[in-house]
Scaffold this active site. Structure first.
Site, PDB file in Angstrom:
ATOM      1  N   GLY A 282       1.105  -1.028   0.114  1.00  2.36           N
ATOM      2  CA  GLY A 282      -0.067  -0.109  -0.330  1.00  2.36           C
ATOM      3  C   GLY A 282       0.838   0.930  -0.286  1.00  2.36           C
ATOM      4  O   GLY A 282       1.916   1.170   0.452  1.00  2.36           O
ATOM      5  N   GLY A 285       0.102   9.116   1.606  1.00  2.00           N
ATOM      6  CA  GLY A 285       0.881  10.931   0.777  1.00  2.00           C
ATOM      7  C   GLY A 285       2.281  10.585   1.510  1.00  2.00           C
ATOM      8  O   GLY A 285       3.031  11.520   1.382  1.00  2.00           O
ATOM      9  N   GLY A 287       4.509   7.894   2.669  1.00  2.00           N
ATOM     10  CA  GLY A 287       5.495   7.044   2.881  1.00  2.00           C
ATOM     11  C   GLY A 287       4.342   5.262   2.153  1.00  2.00           C
ATOM     12  O   GLY A 287       3.751   5.404   1.530  1.00  2.00           O
ATOM     13  N   LYS A 304       8.866  -0.844   5.318  1.00  2.00           N
ATOM     14  CA  LYS A 304       8.330   0.649   5.294  1.00  2.00           C
ATOM     15  C   LYS A 304       9.330   1.664   5.339  1.00  2.00           C
ATOM     16  O   LYS A 304      10.350   1.527   5.544  1.00  2.00           O
ATOM     17  CB  LYS A 304       7.380   1.216   6.279  1.00  2.00           C
ATOM     18  CG  LYS A 304       6.755   2.664   6.274  1.00  2.00           C
ATOM     19  CD  LYS A 304       5.961   2.298   7.995  1.00  2.00           C
ATOM     20  CE  LYS A 304       5.926   4.278   8.130  1.00  2.00           C
ATOM     21  NZ  LYS A 304       5.354   4.136   9.162  1.00  2.00           N
ATOM     22  N   ASP A 399      -2.043   7.837  19.891  1.00  2.00           N
ATOM     23  CA  ASP A 399      -2.834   7.693  18.993  1.00  2.00           C
ATOM     24  C   ASP A 399      -3.454   6.620  18.809  1.00  2.00           C
ATOM     25  O   ASP A 399      -3.026   5.980  17.971  1.00  2.00           O
ATOM     26  CB  ASP A 399      -2.776   8.190  17.527  1.00  2.00           C
ATOM     27  CG  ASP A 399      -3.347   8.548  16.742  1.00  2.00           C
ATOM     28  OD1 ASP A 399      -4.554   9.005  17.069  1.00  2.00           O
ATOM     29  OD2 ASP A 399      -3.166   8.428  15.237  1.00  2.00           O
TER      30      ASP A 399
END
Length: 558
Positions: A282, A285, A287, A304, A399
């Site tokens: 996937g 915006g 990485g 990643k 978060d």
């Protein structure tokens, strides 16, 4: 009885419909060509599927011209002089023909003329837009529709068609264009497959699954891992290969093609930091996450990295480095483990273990709230264990939300520490940035006071309620209402009742964790585990918590 204008319109529309129906194969090939070009623009293989090309596109233009010329001569031979109104582009002076045909005043005729023309022009543009949307979203990667280049091209073509319709296109041909466009929209509802979309293979299924909006690895979205016919869900990917004793170990298998993710595009690298890239899981915006394996190894990982066009962004590089440092410190119990980090030619990367399953928010959208009391408690315990390890290191996640909770076959996993901060006050965001997701943020995150582990405890409670209820207990219709509910009125009673109906003891801990005053909540993940143990009729042995999570998790259908 039909007047001359009605007769002219009927001939124009009828002839356009006959020509369109007789040339449907050309339309299908032109639409397929559009889909193949869009697929090629995403970097996927567009060599397979149905034929189509520039010939079909130019054929469409030729057919439209034939229909226009045919309509003109058909009306001319019938001596329908009112066709003067239809054969000219938009002009207010043409309203005199409408006034003559309908026997109305010139002023009223001009009003009708303008209203009808604008209405039919907008309808034509809308039908064309809907057709393009259907062609570029049905079975194609999300990038085929959502990319900036696609949006710019569509806007440009809409404006171009509007200019042509107003200044150049005869009014009569606008009705023919409507007939053509209605037919094109109907045909686009079942477009021909292109590229790997039509291939009935596991690799094609995985490529399509990679487009699912899941997000366990930061800014990008991993797929649903492909299922096998013998198990309800794909097995957990091992991190090392152990040969059966006493036989010598066989050579590690080397996959010939990526079993997961979508194919790499021509401009993407093939290796990063000694890892061979097998496919793209996937991208976002910031990485991209690749399916990869270290050269000479059979182990597959999620790698990643930052998009190459953002490597000059010093703040972004610092955030990425911070995420790598945090993830490397976090213990592996119910979190995604970091296997390797590094920098390759100025491009930082992070290799993480490859997890199966999907995020909690996707599970709730597709299967609804969790209805098993054992599974809900297993989720609550696993997240508390993960937070306990995070907080012992002096970190705050900041978060915690359903999108950052991965539901795997081995239990829940806490993800994405990209905005975690050291409890000593280190902040990576600009003043007033306020990291977090609104409906899962604690009251202290809206002020200037220090944000500590108690904010994660609050978010933990919100996630448990969301798992049982389907939404955050502080969800509301607008931002102001959410903030008022968080800092003043408290959680939605119906949401808390969903937890209480499954597990009253767990609901009591959740209610305590949602206290507005941080001092009244469990202090951190360790305190949360202690509160969960004390709330049970027979508190489990701390060493048996993992077994309790495993047994409870087996009651959840993933």
């Amino acid at each position: 009885m039909l007047d001359l204008l009605d007769m002219a319109l009927l001939i124009t529309v009828g002839l356009a419909l006959l020509v369109r129906l007789a040339t449907l194969p050309v339309l299908v090939r032109a639409q397929t060509a559009t889909r193949r070009r869009a697929l090629a623009a995403t970097g996927a293989d567009a060599t397979g599927g149905a034929p189509g090309g520039l010939g079909a596109t130019f054929g469409e233009l030729a057919i439209a011209l034939v229909a226009a010329v045919g309509a003109y001569f058909a009306v001319y031979l019938e001596d329908l002089h009112s066709y003067f109104l239809l054969e000219r582009p938009f002009d207010l002076d043409n309203a005199v023909y409408l006034a003559h045909e309908w026997r109305i005043s010139p002023g009223v005729a001009r009003t009708w003329y303008v209203a009808l023309f604008i209405g039919f022009l907008l309808l034509w543009l809308l039908l064309w837009y809907l057709t393009q949307r259907k062609l570029l979203t049905k079975g194609l990667p999300r990038e085929a529709w959502s990319s900036g280049s696609t949006r710019a091209r569509l806007i440009g073509q809409v404006l171009l068609r509007a200019v042509i319709g107003v200044f150049l296109l005869p009014v009569g041909l606008l009705f023919s264009a409507l007939v053509f466009q209605v037919t094109a929209l109907l045909v686009s509802r079942r477009p021909r497959p292109v590229g790997t979309e039509g291939a009935a293979t596991p690799a094609a299924d995985a490529a399509r699954a990679a487009q699912a909006p899941l997000n366990p690895y930061g800014p990008t979205a991993p797929p649903h891992w492909p299922q096998t016919p013998h198990t309800p869900q794909s097995p957990y990917v091992p991190t090392q290969f152990t040969p059966p004793a006493p036989q010598p170990p066989p050579a590690p298998p080397v996959p010939s093609s990526p079993p997961l993710g979508s194919p790499l595009s021509a401009h993407e690298p093939r290796t990063i930091g000694g890892y061979q890239l097998l496919g793209r899981i996937g991208s976002g915006g910031m990485g991209t996450v690749y399916l990869a394996r270290r050269q000479g190894s059979a182990t597959q990982v999620a790698l990643k990295t930052i998009n190459i066009e953002l490597l000059n962004d010093a703040d972004l590089l610092r955030r990425f480095q911070r995420e790598s440092e945090v993830l490397a410190m976090v213990p592996g119990a119910y979190t995604a483990r970091v296997l390797d980090t590094g920098v390759d030619s100025g491009r930082p990367y992070l290799a993480m273990e490859l997890l199966d399953g999907r995020p909690l928010d996707a599970h709730l959208r597709e299967q609804g709230p969790i209805r098993s009391a054992e599974a809900l408690r297993a989720l609550a315990l696993a997240l508390a264990v993960a937070l306990s390890g995070v907080h012992r290191l002096g970190l705050v996640h900041r978060d915690l939300k359903p999108a950052n909770i991965m539901l795997t076959t081995a239990g829940p996993r806490l993800l994405d520490f990209g905005i975690a901060a050291i409890v000593d006050g280190t902040r990576l965001t600009a003043t007033g940035g306020g990291p977090g997701t609104l409906t899962y943020m604690a009251p202290e995150q809206f002020g200037e006071e220090r944000v500590g582990p108690a904010a994660d405890v609050w978010a933990w409670a919100c996630c448990v309620v969301c798992a049982a209820h389907g939404a955050s207990p502080f969800a509301a219709t607008n931002t102001g209402a959410v903030i008022r509910r968080i800092v003043e009125t408290g959680p939605e009673p119906v949401a808390l009742e969903a937890v209480r109906a499954l597990d009253p003891a767990l609901a009591a801990v959740v209610t305590r964790a949602l206290a507005i005053d941080p001092e009244q909540r469990p202090a951190d993940g360790t305190g949360l585990l202690a509160a969960l143990a004390a709330a049970q009729p027979t508190p489990p042995d701390p060493s048996a918590v993992h077994d309790q999570i495993t047994r409870g998790w087996q009651t959840l259908a993933l």
